[in-house]
Scaffold this motif. Structure first.
Motif, PDB file in Angstrom:
ATOM      1  N   TYR A 199      95.957 110.129 -66.518  1.00 51.49           N
ATOM      2  CA  TYR A 199      95.020 111.190 -66.892  1.00 51.49           C
ATOM      3  C   TYR A 199      95.509 112.497 -66.848  1.00 51.49           C
ATOM      4  O   TYR A 199      95.326 113.306 -67.689  1.00 51.49           O
ATOM      5  CB  TYR A 199      93.724 111.203 -66.215  1.00 51.49           C
ATOM      6  CG  TYR A 199      92.502 112.156 -66.349  1.00 51.49           C
ATOM      7  CD1 TYR A 199      91.737 111.863 -67.542  1.00 51.49           C
ATOM      8  CD2 TYR A 199      92.401 113.359 -65.562  1.00 51.49           C
ATOM      9  CE1 TYR A 199      90.687 113.160 -67.666  1.00 51.49           C
ATOM     10  CE2 TYR A 199      91.352 114.248 -65.827  1.00 51.49           C
ATOM     11  CZ  TYR A 199      90.583 114.007 -66.901  1.00 51.49           C
ATOM     12  OH  TYR A 199      89.607 114.924 -67.319  1.00 51.49           O
ATOM     13  N   ASP A 200      96.355 112.871 -65.796  1.00 49.32           N
ATOM     14  CA  ASP A 200      97.023 114.209 -65.640  1.00 49.32           C
ATOM     15  C   ASP A 200      98.284 114.143 -66.569  1.00 49.32           C
ATOM     16  O   ASP A 200      99.039 115.204 -66.317  1.00 49.32           O
ATOM     17  CB  ASP A 200      97.159 114.225 -64.142  1.00 49.32           C
ATOM     18  CG  ASP A 200      95.983 114.657 -63.414  1.00 49.32           C
ATOM     19  OD1 ASP A 200      94.993 114.853 -64.059  1.00 49.32           O
ATOM     20  OD2 ASP A 200      95.987 114.397 -62.164  1.00 49.32           O
ATOM     21  N   GLY A 201      98.723 113.188 -66.989  1.00 50.38           N
ATOM     22  CA  GLY A 201      99.910 113.165 -67.497  1.00 50.38           C
ATOM     23  C   GLY A 201     101.123 113.184 -66.369  1.00 50.38           C
ATOM     24  O   GLY A 201     102.200 113.279 -67.058  1.00 50.38           O
ATOM     25  N   GLY A 202     100.989 112.796 -65.298  1.00 54.78           N
ATOM     26  CA  GLY A 202     102.009 112.828 -64.281  1.00 54.78           C
ATOM     27  C   GLY A 202     102.690 111.349 -64.307  1.00 54.78           C
ATOM     28  O   GLY A 202     103.757 111.386 -63.439  1.00 54.78           O
ATOM     29  N   ARG A 203     102.376 110.381 -64.804  1.00 55.57           N
ATOM     30  CA  ARG A 203     102.999 109.024 -64.803  1.00 55.57           C
ATOM     31  C   ARG A 203     104.486 109.251 -65.482  1.00 55.57           C
ATOM     32  O   ARG A 203     104.392 109.601 -66.580  1.00 55.57           O
ATOM     33  CB  ARG A 203     102.176 107.880 -65.324  1.00 55.57           C
ATOM     34  CG  ARG A 203     102.634 106.645 -64.754  1.00 55.57           C
ATOM     35  CD  ARG A 203     101.590 105.422 -65.191  1.00 55.57           C
ATOM     36  NE  ARG A 203     102.094 104.148 -65.268  1.00 55.57           N
ATOM     37  CZ  ARG A 203     102.276 103.441 -63.994  1.00 55.57           C
ATOM     38  NH1 ARG A 203     101.551 104.092 -62.818  1.00 55.57           N
ATOM     39  NH2 ARG A 203     102.534 102.112 -64.125  1.00 55.57           N
TER      40      ARG A 203
END
Length: 320
Positions: free
Chosen positions: A30-34
């Protein structure tokens, strides 16, 4: 946003989702941190789920239709050496997983290979069954620990994964099973899962035969190794961010420590978790603290990683 209901192809099943759980990996998506190799946008997330088979494709027995199921998420090749050895979570093919590279369960339905499904009893609680994905990872960690009766065991982290690990390890009758977590209420919840005691990090002696790390905090991997006795076994399941404190290589060598990592769960661990659930050994339902309709999944994902000690497992239900 709506989309047409997909149709299962040959060897596939269409599952009507009853409940789907959220974890830190969903928050990363969701946050784009993967990390880039482990997600493919645009994506419908959702890798912890349970539901009912609505339709099957060619080559799949019709008897599967109407069955309650959970399913493995790794789309393994079944042809490489690791798959043939039963280590399906180490498949040598490119990473491919429901909810990260394939459409997941934050939807009314999803399509999965039927070979990945695990049928459940007709009276199964599908909310509780949605926790069988983290339970499979916990089972993989417990199996990797190779614990035997009478050993002293510590589990670092009393989140959902840690509490499930405690439940599996309690079944081997350890002499001591300690949950380590700075959150007193979460640590004490481990007592209901079979822990014999709790403590905060940095307190109490070490010397444990087995230490399982589940928190993924910057220091917990190093702390796990420090808690193990000489010749002890350490299992790491948490995924810390950059800047985490590493393990002391001198201590690893001089203390003869065995260190195993666990990422995901092979098919054998899934079978172990599903069997524990269906026979009543494992009941994840008490770990669920919040349930939202799918339309409010933004609120649900905001709770994950919020730091609120009252937040356990958060579910979304498409038809709630």
């Amino acid at each position: 946003m709506s989309a047409p209901t997909p149709s299962p192809g040959p060897g596939e099943a269409l599952v009507r989702v009853a409940a789907a759980g959220l974890c830190g990996s969903d928050r990363e998506v969701y946050d784009g941190g993967r990390p880039a190799p482990y997600v493919r946008y645009p994506i419908v997330p959702g890798h912890e789920w349970a539901g009912t088979v609505a339709a099957v494709g060619d080559g799949v027995p019709d008897a599967l239709t109407g069955r309650k199921v959970v399913g493995e998420n790794f789309r393994t090749c079944l042809a490489c050496d690791r798959c043939r050895a039963g280590e399906t979570s180490l498949c040598a093919a490119a990473y491919d997983e429901t909810g990260f590279t394939r459409p997941g369960a934050f939807a009314d339905t999803l399509v999965v290979p039927a070979r990945l499904l695990h049928p459940l009893p007709d009276d199964a609680d599908l909310d509780a069954a949605a926790l069988l994905e983290p339970a499979a990872v916990a089972a993989a960690a417990a199996l990797a620990a190779r614990a035997v009766p009478g050993e002293r065991i510590a589990v670092l982290g009393a989140g959902t994964l840690g509490l499930l690990v405690v439940r599996f390890l309690a079944a081997v009758s350890p002499a001591e099973l300690i949950a380590v977590d700075p959150r007193r209420a979460r640590a004490e919840q481990a007592l209901a899962m079979g822990a014999t005691g709790t403590r905060s990090p940095g307190t109490g002696p070490g010397g444990f035969d087995v230490v399982v790390e589940t928190a993924g905090a910057p220091d917990t991997a190093a702390t796990a190794a420090e808690l193990a006795r000489r010749g002890g076994r350490v299992v790491l399941t948490g995924l810390p961010g950059s800047g985490a404190r590493g393990l002391d290589p001198v201590r690893l060598v001089t203390d003869h420590l065995t260190v195993r990592g666990v990422f995901g769960a092979p098919s054998a661990a899934w079978t172990h978790a599903v069997r524990a659930f269906t026979t009543g050994l494992l009941d994840p339902a008490p770990l669920i603290t919040h349930t939202f309709p799918l339309e409010r999944w933004g609120e649900a994902v905001a709770l994950v990683g919020s730091g609120d000690p009252g937040v356990g497992k958060v579910l979304v239900r498409p038809e709630a």
